[in-house]
Design a protein around this motif. Structure first.
Motif, PDB file in Angstrom:
ATOM      1  N   MET A  67      -7.192  21.397  -6.043  1.00  0.00           N
ATOM      2  CA  MET A  67      -7.141  20.060  -6.567  1.00  0.00           C
ATOM      3  C   MET A  67      -8.219  19.237  -5.862  1.00  0.00           C
ATOM      4  O   MET A  67      -8.441  19.406  -4.676  1.00  0.00           O
ATOM      5  CB  MET A  67      -5.752  19.470  -6.323  1.00  0.00           C
ATOM      6  N   PRO A  68      -8.866  18.326  -6.582  1.00  0.00           N
ATOM      7  CA  PRO A  68      -9.891  17.501  -5.945  1.00  0.00           C
ATOM      8  C   PRO A  68      -9.314  16.663  -4.814  1.00  0.00           C
ATOM      9  O   PRO A  68      -8.160  16.252  -4.847  1.00  0.00           O
ATOM     10  CB  PRO A  68     -10.384  16.596  -7.075  1.00  0.00           C
ATOM     11  N   ASN A  69     -10.124  16.426  -3.809  1.00  0.00           N
ATOM     12  CA  ASN A  69      -9.737  15.638  -2.654  1.00  0.00           C
ATOM     13  C   ASN A  69     -10.072  14.173  -2.899  1.00  0.00           C
ATOM     14  O   ASN A  69     -11.154  13.856  -3.380  1.00  0.00           O
ATOM     15  CB  ASN A  69     -10.494  16.165  -1.427  1.00  0.00           C
ATOM     16  N   VAL A  70      -9.145  13.281  -2.571  1.00  0.00           N
ATOM     17  CA  VAL A  70      -9.365  11.843  -2.682  1.00  0.00           C
ATOM     18  C   VAL A  70      -9.547  11.303  -1.272  1.00  0.00           C
ATOM     19  O   VAL A  70      -8.747  11.601  -0.380  1.00  0.00           O
ATOM     20  CB  VAL A  70      -8.178  11.145  -3.377  1.00  0.00           C
ATOM     21  N   ILE A  71     -10.591  10.518  -1.079  1.00  0.00           N
ATOM     22  CA  ILE A  71     -10.892   9.966   0.234  1.00  0.00           C
ATOM     23  C   ILE A  71     -10.740   8.449   0.183  1.00  0.00           C
ATOM     24  O   ILE A  71     -11.368   7.790  -0.643  1.00  0.00           O
ATOM     25  CB  ILE A  71     -12.320  10.346   0.666  1.00  0.00           C
ATOM     26  N   VAL A  72      -9.899   7.926   1.054  1.00  0.00           N
ATOM     27  CA  VAL A  72      -9.752   6.480   1.226  1.00  0.00           C
ATOM     28  C   VAL A  72     -10.413   6.150   2.555  1.00  0.00           C
ATOM     29  O   VAL A  72     -10.009   6.670   3.594  1.00  0.00           O
ATOM     30  CB  VAL A  72      -8.259   6.054   1.229  1.00  0.00           C
ATOM     31  N   LYS A  73     -11.459   5.311   2.512  1.00  0.00           N
ATOM     32  CA  LYS A  73     -12.205   5.011   3.729  1.00  0.00           C
ATOM     33  C   LYS A  73     -11.671   3.797   4.474  1.00  0.00           C
ATOM     34  O   LYS A  73     -11.889   3.658   5.664  1.00  0.00           O
ATOM     35  CB  LYS A  73     -13.679   4.801   3.404  1.00  0.00           C
ATOM     36  N   THR A  74     -10.995   2.893   3.769  1.00  0.00           N
ATOM     37  CA  THR A  74     -10.471   1.685   4.396  1.00  0.00           C
ATOM     38  C   THR A  74      -9.213   1.235   3.666  1.00  0.00           C
ATOM     39  O   THR A  74      -9.063   1.484   2.477  1.00  0.00           O
ATOM     40  CB  THR A  74     -11.523   0.551   4.394  1.00  0.00           C
ATOM     41  N   ALA A  75      -8.339   0.559   4.392  1.00  0.00           N
ATOM     42  CA  ALA A  75      -7.098   0.045   3.797  1.00  0.00           C
ATOM     43  C   ALA A  75      -7.305  -1.322   3.157  1.00  0.00           C
ATOM     44  O   ALA A  75      -6.344  -1.985   2.791  1.00  0.00           O
ATOM     45  CB  ALA A  75      -6.007  -0.024   4.858  1.00  0.00           C
ATOM     46  N   GLN A  76      -8.548  -1.727   2.982  1.00  0.00           N
ATOM     47  CA  GLN A  76      -8.851  -3.032   2.381  1.00  0.00           C
ATOM     48  C   GLN A  76      -8.334  -3.090   0.951  1.00  0.00           C
ATOM     49  O   GLN A  76      -8.547  -2.173   0.164  1.00  0.00           O
ATOM     50  CB  GLN A  76     -10.351  -3.280   2.382  1.00  0.00           C
ATOM     51  N   VAL A  77      -7.650  -4.181   0.618  1.00  0.00           N
ATOM     52  CA  VAL A  77      -7.109  -4.398  -0.722  1.00  0.00           C
ATOM     53  C   VAL A  77      -7.955  -5.449  -1.427  1.00  0.00           C
ATOM     54  O   VAL A  77      -8.250  -6.495  -0.860  1.00  0.00           O
ATOM     55  CB  VAL A  77      -5.634  -4.855  -0.661  1.00  0.00           C
TER      56      VAL A  77
ATOM     57  N   ARG B   5      -3.887  -6.153  -7.721  1.00  0.00           N
ATOM     58  CA  ARG B   5      -4.240  -5.579  -6.426  1.00  0.00           C
ATOM     59  C   ARG B   5      -4.693  -4.139  -6.610  1.00  0.00           C
ATOM     60  O   ARG B   5      -4.045  -3.351  -7.291  1.00  0.00           O
ATOM     61  CB  ARG B   5      -3.032  -5.619  -5.492  1.00  0.00           C
ATOM     62  N   SER B   6      -5.821  -3.803  -5.980  1.00  0.00           N
ATOM     63  CA  SER B   6      -6.321  -2.434  -6.060  1.00  0.00           C
ATOM     64  C   SER B   6      -7.045  -2.083  -4.773  1.00  0.00           C
ATOM     65  O   SER B   6      -7.320  -2.932  -3.935  1.00  0.00           O
ATOM     66  CB  SER B   6      -7.249  -2.258  -7.265  1.00  0.00           C
ATOM     67  N   GLN B   7      -7.344  -0.818  -4.669  1.00  0.00           N
ATOM     68  CA  GLN B   7      -8.020  -0.278  -3.497  1.00  0.00           C
ATOM     69  C   GLN B   7      -9.061   0.709  -3.994  1.00  0.00           C
ATOM     70  O   GLN B   7      -8.843   1.403  -4.987  1.00  0.00           O
ATOM     71  CB  GLN B   7      -6.971   0.408  -2.620  1.00  0.00           C
ATOM     72  N   THR B   8     -10.189   0.790  -3.319  1.00  0.00           N
ATOM     73  CA  THR B   8     -11.241   1.714  -3.723  1.00  0.00           C
ATOM     74  C   THR B   8     -11.076   3.041  -2.986  1.00  0.00           C
ATOM     75  O   THR B   8     -10.817   3.070  -1.786  1.00  0.00           O
ATOM     76  CB  THR B   8     -12.633   1.124  -3.424  1.00  0.00           C
ATOM     77  N   ALA B   9     -11.211   4.111  -3.742  1.00  0.00           N
ATOM     78  CA  ALA B   9     -11.152   5.464  -3.178  1.00  0.00           C
ATOM     79  C   ALA B   9     -12.303   6.263  -3.786  1.00  0.00           C
ATOM     80  O   ALA B   9     -12.964   5.817  -4.724  1.00  0.00           O
ATOM     81  CB  ALA B   9      -9.817   6.120  -3.507  1.00  0.00           C
ATOM     82  N   GLY B  10     -12.553   7.434  -3.241  1.00  0.00           N
ATOM     83  CA  GLY B  10     -13.598   8.303  -3.770  1.00  0.00           C
ATOM     84  C   GLY B  10     -13.021   9.663  -4.092  1.00  0.00           C
ATOM     85  O   GLY B  10     -12.240  10.227  -3.317  1.00  0.00           O
ATOM     86  N   LEU B  11     -13.380  10.193  -5.242  1.00  0.00           N
ATOM     87  CA  LEU B  11     -12.921  11.515  -5.665  1.00  0.00           C
ATOM     88  C   LEU B  11     -14.001  12.519  -5.302  1.00  0.00           C
ATOM     89  O   LEU B  11     -15.128  12.440  -5.799  1.00  0.00           O
ATOM     90  CB  LEU B  11     -12.654  11.522  -7.165  1.00  0.00           C
ATOM     91  N   ASP B  12     -13.678  13.443  -4.396  1.00  0.00           N
ATOM     92  CA  ASP B  12     -14.616  14.481  -3.965  1.00  0.00           C
ATOM     93  C   ASP B  12     -14.441  15.692  -4.874  1.00  0.00           C
ATOM     94  O   ASP B  12     -13.411  16.362  -4.841  1.00  0.00           O
ATOM     95  CB  ASP B  12     -14.343  14.859  -2.516  1.00  0.00           C
TER      96      ASP B  12
END
Length: 90
Positions: free
Chosen positions: A1-11, A24-31
């Motif tokens: 399964m692809p890995n999801v990376i959250v770099k900061t808890a900033q909302v 409310r949302s948060q930015t993540a990256g799909l590796d």
């Protein structure tokens, strides 16, 4: 399964112009395994922010649309792969 990376808890919070609701949302990256991260937003609703770390997409987040195509639900839930659950009985 692809890995999801959250770099900061900033909302990130925005106001819906029609309803006045706070989104409310948060930015993540799909590796995808090719060295590039595809950024996307994780809708939080009233849920707390995800701490920085590595995650899998919770299988409960997947659904089928009216045509039988695989989609993600409105809120994508993430499951931490950095922290393993404590063994039962401890």
């Amino acid at each position: 399964m692809p890995n999801v990376i959250v770099k900061t808890a900033q909302v990130d919070e925005t106001i819906n112009q029609k309803s006045g609701a706070i989104i409310r949302s948060q930015t993540a990256g799909l590796d995808l395994g090719n060295g590039f991260h595809l950024p996307f937003r994780v809708g939080l609703g009233k849920r707390p922010a995800y701490p920085a770390g590595n995650y899998d997409i919770d299988p409960k987040s997947f659904a089928l649309n009216g045509y039988g195509d695989l989609t993600l639900g409105r809120y994508v839930d993430l499951v931490s792969v950095d922290h393993k659950p404590a063994p039962a009985g401890k």
